[in-house]
Design a protein around this motif. Structure first.
Motif, PDB file in Angstrom:
ATOM      1  N   LEU A 120       0.836  -1.200   0.000  1.00  0.00           N
ATOM      2  CA  LEU A 120       0.000   0.000   0.000  1.00  0.00           C
ATOM      3  C   LEU A 120       0.872   1.252   0.000  1.00  0.00           C
ATOM      4  O   LEU A 120       0.642   2.190  -0.779  1.00  0.00           O
ATOM      5  N   PHE A 121       1.890   1.274   0.850  1.00  0.00           N
ATOM      6  CA  PHE A 121       2.809   2.409   0.877  1.00  0.00           C
ATOM      7  C   PHE A 121       3.536   2.565  -0.460  1.00  0.00           C
ATOM      8  O   PHE A 121       3.639   3.669  -1.008  1.00  0.00           O
ATOM      9  N   LYS A 122       4.061   1.458  -0.973  1.00  0.00           N
ATOM     10  CA  LYS A 122       4.849   1.520  -2.205  1.00  0.00           C
ATOM     11  C   LYS A 122       4.006   1.956  -3.397  1.00  0.00           C
ATOM     12  O   LYS A 122       4.431   2.803  -4.201  1.00  0.00           O
ATOM     13  N   ALA A 123       2.815   1.387  -3.530  1.00  0.00           N
ATOM     14  CA  ALA A 123       1.965   1.735  -4.665  1.00  0.00           C
ATOM     15  C   ALA A 123       1.490   3.184  -4.569  1.00  0.00           C
ATOM     16  O   ALA A 123       1.433   3.896  -5.579  1.00  0.00           O
ATOM     17  N   ALA A 124       1.159   3.639  -3.361  1.00  0.00           N
ATOM     18  CA  ALA A 124       0.697   5.018  -3.187  1.00  0.00           C
ATOM     19  C   ALA A 124       1.808   6.017  -3.508  1.00  0.00           C
ATOM     20  O   ALA A 124       1.585   7.001  -4.231  1.00  0.00           O
ATOM     21  N   SER A 125       3.005   5.775  -2.988  1.00  0.00           N
ATOM     22  CA  SER A 125       4.105   6.716  -3.231  1.00  0.00           C
ATOM     23  C   SER A 125       4.526   6.699  -4.696  1.00  0.00           C
ATOM     24  O   SER A 125       4.776   7.760  -5.292  1.00  0.00           O
ATOM     25  N   GLU A 126       4.593   5.507  -5.301  1.00  0.00           N
ATOM     26  CA  GLU A 126       4.971   5.422  -6.712  1.00  0.00           C
ATOM     27  C   GLU A 126       3.948   6.134  -7.590  1.00  0.00           C
ATOM     28  O   GLU A 126       4.304   6.804  -8.569  1.00  0.00           O
ATOM     29  N   LYS A 193      -6.469   5.233 -11.168  1.00  0.00           N
ATOM     30  CA  LYS A 193      -6.232   4.199 -12.183  1.00  0.00           C
ATOM     31  C   LYS A 193      -4.830   3.616 -12.063  1.00  0.00           C
ATOM     32  O   LYS A 193      -4.640   2.392 -12.100  1.00  0.00           O
ATOM     33  N   LEU A 194      -3.830   4.485 -11.904  1.00  0.00           N
ATOM     34  CA  LEU A 194      -2.456   3.996 -11.791  1.00  0.00           C
ATOM     35  C   LEU A 194      -2.248   3.248 -10.478  1.00  0.00           C
ATOM     36  O   LEU A 194      -1.601   2.195 -10.449  1.00  0.00           O
ATOM     37  N   PHE A 195      -2.798   3.782  -9.399  1.00  0.00           N
ATOM     38  CA  PHE A 195      -2.649   3.117  -8.101  1.00  0.00           C
ATOM     39  C   PHE A 195      -3.225   1.707  -8.147  1.00  0.00           C
ATOM     40  O   PHE A 195      -2.600   0.753  -7.673  1.00  0.00           O
ATOM     41  N   ARG A 196      -4.410   1.573  -8.708  1.00  0.00           N
ATOM     42  CA  ARG A 196      -5.046   0.255  -8.782  1.00  0.00           C
ATOM     43  C   ARG A 196      -4.192  -0.713  -9.592  1.00  0.00           C
ATOM     44  O   ARG A 196      -3.978  -1.860  -9.195  1.00  0.00           O
ATOM     45  N   ARG A 197      -3.675  -0.247 -10.729  1.00  0.00           N
ATOM     46  CA  ARG A 197      -2.852  -1.121 -11.578  1.00  0.00           C
ATOM     47  C   ARG A 197      -1.566  -1.536 -10.871  1.00  0.00           C
ATOM     48  O   ARG A 197      -1.195  -2.712 -10.868  1.00  0.00           O
ATOM     49  N   LEU A 198      -0.887  -0.581 -10.257  1.00  0.00           N
ATOM     50  CA  LEU A 198       0.370  -0.886  -9.568  1.00  0.00           C
ATOM     51  C   LEU A 198       0.150  -1.825  -8.390  1.00  0.00           C
ATOM     52  O   LEU A 198       0.882  -2.807  -8.211  1.00  0.00           O
ATOM     53  N   PHE A 199      -0.871  -1.520  -7.601  1.00  0.00           N
ATOM     54  CA  PHE A 199      -1.100  -2.324  -6.404  1.00  0.00           C
ATOM     55  C   PHE A 199      -1.474  -3.760  -6.766  1.00  0.00           C
ATOM     56  O   PHE A 199      -0.935  -4.716  -6.192  1.00  0.00           O
ATOM     57  N   LEU A 200      -2.393  -3.925  -7.707  1.00  0.00           N
ATOM     58  CA  LEU A 200      -2.826  -5.272  -8.068  1.00  0.00           C
ATOM     59  C   LEU A 200      -1.689  -6.074  -8.691  1.00  0.00           C
ATOM     60  O   LEU A 200      -1.559  -7.274  -8.438  1.00  0.00           O
ATOM     61  N   ALA A 201      -0.861  -5.429  -9.499  1.00  0.00           N
ATOM     62  CA  ALA A 201       0.274  -6.132 -10.109  1.00  0.00           C
ATOM     63  C   ALA A 201       1.229  -6.637  -9.029  1.00  0.00           C
ATOM     64  O   ALA A 201       1.709  -7.781  -9.081  1.00  0.00           O
TER      65      ALA A 201
END
Length: 238
Positions: A120-126, A193-201
Motif C-alpha cells: 500500500l505504501f509503495k503503490a501510493a508513493s509510486e 487508475k495507476l494506483f489500482r494497476r500498480l497495487f494489483l500487479a
C-alpha cells in the motif's frame, strides 16, 4: 463525569475473546503488543512506592510497558513526531490525498498485514511521484509524508494511507520550483487508475511467489484462479 475509555480497557474486556476468534493469523509481535497494553501501569508489571517524608502519605505507581504501540506510553513521542513534521513544512499550500484498499483486498490484508501494508505504501508513493513527474500534469519532483491507518471511523479494519503533499515540486534539473494550481494538484481519476494497476500487479506477484497466507473462509484464495477471480471486482472499479 464519566471516565474516558482507553484502548487498555477494551483489550482487558474483550482481548481474550478476540484472540480466540482470530487465532491463527495474529502474529507473536501482535500478541505481545496486546499483552503489553493490557498490563501497562498495573500490578502485573510491578511498580514502586512514592511517599512524602513530611506528611507520610504514600501511593503506588505501577510501571509502564513502554511499548511503542501503547497510546498511553507514546503520547509524548507522538507530540514530538508531530512537531518535527511541522518543522519540515514548506512555505506552500498542502494537499491531502487518501489511498484506500477496497473490501476485497482489505480481507487479504487482514491476514497478510506486513506484506500488504508495505504494498500500500509503495503503490501510493509510486503513484504520486509518477503522475507528478509527468509533464502533462505537474512535471516536478515532489515530496510526500504518508501515514498508515488500519482502522476506519467505525473502528473496523479499513486500511488506508493518508498522504500529505506540498502544492508543487522541483523541476527535474533541480533549478526551480513549480507550483500547482491553488485548488488542484493532480487528477484524481488518473491517480486512482495507476494506483489500482500498480497495487494489483504487486499483489498478484506476491501470490505467485507463494508469499501470501490464507486462513479460514479465505483458504481457497491460495489457489491462483480463485485468487484472480476474487480480484475481478477490484479491476472493474473506476
Amino acid at each position: 463525569m464519566r471516565a474516558s475509555i482507553e484502548v487498555a480497557d477494551i483489550f482487558r474486556a474483550a482481548g481474550a475473546a478476540y484472540r480466540r476468534a482470530h487465532a491463527g493469523h495474529l502474529s507473536l509481535p501482535q500478541l505481545k503488543v496486546m499483552s503489553a497494553v493490557e498490563n501497562c501501569r498495573t500490578a502485573a508489571l510491578g511498580g514502586h512506592v512514592e511517599a512524602c517524608e513530611d506528611c507520610g502519605r504514600w501511593q503506588i505507581a505501577y510501571n509502564s510497558c513502554r511499548n511503542r504501540h501503547c497510546p498511553k506510553c507514546q503520547g509524548a513521542a507522538a507530540r514530538t513526531w508531530l512537531a518535527e513534521r511541522e518543522a519540515d513544512l514548506l512555505p506552500a499550500g498542502y494537499f491531502h490525498v487518501v489511498f484506500t484498499l477496497p473490501a476485497e483486498v482489505a480481507d487479504i490484508a487482514f491476514q497478510n498485514k506486513a506484506l500488504v501494508y508495505d504494498l500500500l505504501f509503495k503503490a501510493a508513493s509510486e503513484t504520486m511521484l509518477t503522475i507528478a513527474a509527468d509533464r502533462k500534469h505537474l512535471g516536478a519532483r515532489i515530496g510526500i509524508t504518508a501515514v498508515l491507518h488500519t482502522w476506519g471511523s467505525a473502528m473496523t479494519h479499513h486500511p488506508h494511507v493518508h498522504v500529505i503533499v506540498p502544492g508543487g515540486g522541483i523541476t527535474p534539473d533541480g533549478s526551480r520550483w513549480i507550483s500547482s494550481r491553488p485548488a488542484f494538484l493532480l487528477p484524481v481519476r488518473v491517480l486512482g487508475k495507476l494506483f489500482r494497476r500498480l497495487f494489483l500487479a504487486k499483489l498478484v506477484a506476491l501470490h505467485e511467489a507463494g508469499r501470501l497466507g490464507f486462513f479460514g473462509t479465505f483458504a481457497h484464495l491460495a489457489e491462483r484462479r480463485a485468487f484472480l477471480r476474487h480480484l475481478l471486482p477490484v479491476r472493474k472499479k473506476r
